[in-house]
Scaffold this motif. Structure first.
Motif, short mmCIF file in Angstrom:
data_model
loop_
_atom_site.label_atom_id
_atom_site.label_comp_id
_atom_site.label_asym_id
_atom_site.label_seq_id
_atom_site.Cartn_x
_atom_site.Cartn_y
_atom_site.Cartn_z
N LEU A 333 2.94 4.68 3.51
CA LEU A 333 1.76 5.20 4.18
C LEU A 333 1.30 6.46 3.47
O LEU A 333 2.10 7.38 3.23
CB LEU A 333 2.06 5.50 5.65
N VAL A 334 0.03 6.50 3.09
CA VAL A 334 -0.51 7.65 2.34
C VAL A 334 -1.70 8.23 3.10
O VAL A 334 -2.39 7.53 3.84
CB VAL A 334 -0.95 7.21 0.92
N ASN A 335 -1.92 9.52 2.91
CA ASN A 335 -3.06 10.17 3.58
C ASN A 335 -4.29 10.11 2.69
O ASN A 335 -4.28 9.49 1.62
CB ASN A 335 -2.71 11.60 3.96
N ASP A 336 -5.36 10.77 3.16
CA ASP A 336 -6.62 10.74 2.41
C ASP A 336 -6.50 11.38 1.03
O ASP A 336 -7.30 11.09 0.13
CB ASP A 336 -7.71 11.44 3.22
N SER A 337 -5.50 12.26 0.87
CA SER A 337 -5.32 12.93 -0.43
C SER A 337 -4.45 12.11 -1.37
O SER A 337 -4.16 12.54 -2.48
CB SER A 337 -4.69 14.31 -0.21
N GLY A 338 -4.03 10.96 -0.93
CA GLY A 338 -3.20 10.11 -1.77
C GLY A 338 -1.74 10.47 -1.74
O GLY A 338 -0.95 9.92 -2.51
N GLU A 339 -1.35 11.35 -0.84
CA GLU A 339 0.05 11.77 -0.75
C GLU A 339 0.83 10.80 0.14
O GLU A 339 0.33 10.33 1.16
CB GLU A 339 0.14 13.18 -0.17
N ASN A 340 2.06 10.54 -0.30
CA ASN A 340 2.92 9.67 0.48
C ASN A 340 3.38 10.41 1.74
O ASN A 340 3.96 11.50 1.66
CB ASN A 340 4.13 9.23 -0.33
N VAL A 341 3.15 9.78 2.89
CA VAL A 341 3.56 10.39 4.16
C VAL A 341 4.93 9.87 4.59
O VAL A 341 5.81 10.64 4.94
CB VAL A 341 2.52 10.09 5.26
N LEU A 342 5.10 8.58 4.53
CA LEU A 342 6.40 7.97 4.84
C LEU A 342 6.41 6.55 4.30
O LEU A 342 5.37 5.98 3.98
CB LEU A 342 6.69 7.98 6.35
N SER A 343 7.60 5.99 4.22
CA SER A 343 7.77 4.62 3.76
C SER A 343 8.57 3.85 4.80
O SER A 343 9.28 4.44 5.61
CB SER A 343 8.48 4.57 2.40
N ASN A 344 8.48 2.56 4.73
CA ASN A 344 9.16 1.73 5.72
C ASN A 344 9.38 0.34 5.15
O ASN A 344 8.71 -0.08 4.21
CB ASN A 344 8.33 1.65 7.01
N GLU A 345 10.33 -0.34 5.72
CA GLU A 345 10.62 -1.72 5.35
C GLU A 345 10.63 -2.56 6.62
O GLU A 345 11.25 -2.17 7.61
CB GLU A 345 11.98 -1.82 4.65
N VAL A 346 9.96 -3.69 6.61
CA VAL A 346 9.88 -4.54 7.79
C VAL A 346 10.08 -5.99 7.38
O VAL A 346 9.63 -6.41 6.32
CB VAL A 346 8.52 -4.35 8.50
N TYR A 347 10.78 -6.74 8.25
CA TYR A 347 11.01 -8.16 7.98
C TYR A 347 9.87 -8.99 8.55
O TYR A 347 9.31 -8.66 9.60
CB TYR A 347 12.34 -8.61 8.61
#
Length: 384
Positions: A333-347
């Motif tokens: 997930l990235v914000n409007d500035s292109g910075e990574n906010v968090l990551s996740n893995e889902v099945y």
């Protein structure tokens, strides 16, 4: 003895006709012979007159009573009709009129008494309706219970009408109360209690609340179970899924995840983890093109739902030539500035994808309340 004026023969004083010539003796002669005959007839006339007058008097009295009875019955029927229409005050007047016309009309007396109770019940229903409108739900429900208590010893169509009105208003009051509670965004445990209450209300509005709560419970159970699955906490993951299925037993999403958990647990226990790790390592070394050799991400987006939670949804398609299972998608997930906010893995679900089949990706971030963009990081799968 007297002489017949026609033949001159002597006749007996008691004879009306001459015994010789057969002629009727003159009236004045008969009256002379029988001077007390008129008095004798008048004595018989008096009882006859009294008898006739008595019959007329009794007939008149019976007719009047019959008229009153017919009028009383008509008033009674009119009272029943207006009572069925809910006009209990007017119905009471009819029953009172019917009762006054005859002293032996217990049904009219009983109905008149019940109309007093019906008016009291209707007053309580109107009061409860006002209390519901003013959001005094608990007081309204207590008032309706008191109204229902007044009817417990009665039956009939009017009673059924009143009870139906009470039940309808009680259901509407409970729905309003639940909707107000839902606006406060209750916790998952509170939602479970609300679900049981909503399921007991047989209305379309209640069914909508039940559906909404089940969707939230499923999303909560899936997100937590998926998180535990990533950490290989299979028992905890299964507990979240089973708890969710308890409230939403027909959830395809949770049933699919439960199957995934069991397969992952079996693979871990039977030493298949090495094959999975090899597939993961091989996938990480490949380029973006190689990562989509078996799975193609056809859509992926992040949107805010009505409760302000961020939901990541997407679809994947198997482009492999053999069945694949345990497909997982890692995203950032990235914000409007292109910075990574968090990551996740889902099945994905369903667990197994055959060539050409499409799977679904969905995850709810309860701790994210702002809009973010989502991009694919990597895709992992297991080849049978």
């Amino acid at each position: 003895m007297s002489h017949c004026p026609y033949c001159g023969t002597r006749t007996h004083d008691k004879e009306l006709y001459c015994i010789y010539c057969g002629e009727e003796l003159p009236a004045d002669l008969y009256k002379r012979i029988h001077p007390n005959s008129n008095k004798f007839n008048r004595w018989w006339l008096l009882p006859m007159v009294v008898l006739i007058l008595s019959i007329i008097s009794l007939g008149t009295t019976y007719f009047i009573m019959e008229q009153k009875t017919a009028t009383a019955q008509a008033k009674f029927r009119s009272g029943e009709q207006v009572a069925l229409k809910g006009n209990y005050s007017k119905a009471k007047d009819y029953f009172e009129a019917a009762e006054s016309l005859t002293h032996q009309f217990p049904a009219a007396s009983h109905n008149k008494q019940f109309m007093t109770i019906a008016l009291d019940v209707q007053s309580k229903i109107d009061k409860a309706r006002t209390q519901t409108y003013n959001q005094r739900y608990k007081t309204s429900l207590e008032t309706l219970t008191a109204a229902e208590e007044l009817l417990k010893n009665y039956n009939g169509e009017v009673v059924r009408n009143l009870l139906e009105e009470i039940v309808s208003l009680r259901n509407n009051t409970k729905i309003d109360q639940l909707e107000e509670t839902m606006e406060d965004k209750p916790s998952i445990e509170e939602l479970k209690n609300i679900l049981w209450q909503a399921e007991s209300i047989p209305t379309d509005a209640a069914k909508q609340i039940v559906k909404q709560i089940r969707e939230q419970i499923v999303a909560y159970a899936f997100s937590n179970a998926n998180e535990r699955l990533k950490q290989k906490q299979y028992s905890n993951a299964r507990s979240f899924v089973e708890e969710g299925l308890r409230y939403a037993p027909n959830s395809e999403k949770l049933q699919s995840l439960k199957t995934t958990i069991e397969k992952e647990k079996t693979a871990f226990e039977t030493a298949q983890q090495n094959r999975i790790e090899q597939a993961i390592n091989a996938a990480e070394k490949e380029s973006e093109k190689n990562q989509t050799d078996a799975v193609k991400v056809t859509s992926l987006e992040a949107t805010l739902n009505e409760f302000g939670d961020l939901i990541v949804k997407g679809k994947i398609k198997s482009v492999a030539t053999v069945p694949i299972n345990s497909v997982s998608l890692s995203y950032i997930l990235v914000n409007d500035s292109g910075e990574n906010v968090l990551s996740n893995e889902v099945y994905s679900f369903p667990d197994t994808l055959y060539p050409g089949e499409t799977g679904n990706i969905e995850f709810t971030h309860y701790d994210v309340k702002n809009s973010l963009d989502v991009k694919v990081d990597k895709v992992k799968w297991f080849l049978e």
